[in-house]
Design a protein around this motif. Structure first.
Motif: not given
Length: 300
Positions: A196-206
């Motif tokens: 879940s936290f990794r998905a958040a990081q990916w979202l924030e990086s786009l």
């Protein structure tokens, strides 16, 4: 008394954790395309886009209870009961199992971090487990048959299993721990909500200029390519789950979502036609959206 003019000029503060959780549910289902899942362009046979919208709104009361500090199990049962108040059946059970403790953490601690979320779930009680089991009385959830020794604790028994829970002193965290490795929602509980936290990081990086729903769909595809979906594995077998994951990894690896959207659409249509639903991946995507919203890394 506040006049309409005053209301218009009153500065609006940030969304509350419960509001961000409801928005996360809405953004998750609005992300398009999400192969195998309901999105803005695809309904399943008896599960439609509108059912997910109604489910998200219906869960609000339970999310608000979590925000106010209610026990995780009680807030979760309330959220599921409200979610189920639509004709489609189970829309966001798994999402809520992740979001309720995250909302409670964010509201109690003023932020959401892996260690804080872990503290929340490890502190759950037998009564929290009872609330989780009662939630199964509100909606039909796909669950595999348990081992014979655990039949008295079969979640499909709903409230009827609570005496066995109480006799054995089983907490909600114990239930989740016992559900690993076959259930990746439970795995999130015992790994500090790692994906879940990794998905958040990916979202924030786009790129921020892209619509949030595009970013959601791309992160969903990346999550699906990272690890086979446990709901698919339970329903269709591990080989099919791996096949789907391999295809998603190929598309995510070349960023086909942006360079060849038609390939992703074809993949999405194929999974829908075959009745293959990566629902666990969608649940983790929703949790990632919530975390990104809470941290201010995803603006809408």
């Amino acid at each position: 008394m506040v006049t309409p003019d005053q209301e218009e000029t009153t500065p609006k503060g940030p969304r509350s954790p419960a509001e961000n959780a409801e928005l996360a549910l809405l953004l998750e289902v609005a992300g398009t395309p999400k192969p195998g899942n309901v999105d803005r362009e695809r309904d399943l046979e008896e599960l439609w886009f509108e059912h997910f919208l109604a489910g998200a709104v219906g869960s609000r009361r339970g999310l608000k209870r979590a925000e106010a500090g209610a026990p995780v199990g009680a807030a979760f049962e309330t959220a599921v009961a409200g979610m189920a108040n639509q004709r489609g059946g189970n829309t966001q059970f798994g999402c809520l199992l992740l979001l309720v403790p995250l909302v409670r953490t964010a509201a109690a601690e003023g932020s959401v971090r892996p260690a804080l979320a872990t503290n929340t779930v490890e502190a759950t009680t037998v009564e929290d487990a009872a609330g989780f089991y009662r939630a199964f009385d509100h909606v039909d959830v796909f669950v595999e048959d348990p081992p014979a020794a655990l039949e008295p604790l079969d979640v499909r028994r709903g409230a009827a299993a609570i005496p066995a829970l109480e006799e054995r002193g089983v907490t909600l965290y114990d239930v989740m721990e016992a559900s690993v490795p076959g259930d990746d929602i439970a795995r999130e509980w015992v790994t500090g909500f790692d994906r879940s936290f990794r998905a958040a990081q990916w979202l924030e990086s786009l790129e921020a200029q892209r619509p949030a729903t595009d970013r959601v769909a791309q992160v969903f595809l990346r999550l699906l390519g990272e690890r086979p979906d446990t709901l698919i594995a339970s329903k269709h077998g591990e080989a099919i789950a791996q096949e789907v994951s391999d295809c998603a990894a190929e598309l995510a690896g070349v960023d086909a979502f942006r360079t060849d959207r038609e390939r992703v659409d074809t993949f999405a249509d194929d999974l829908c036609e075959r009745g293959i639903n990566p629902g666990t991946t969608a649940d983790i995507t929703a949790a990632g959206i919530f975390i990104a919203l809470e941290r201010g890394g995803l603006e809408v």
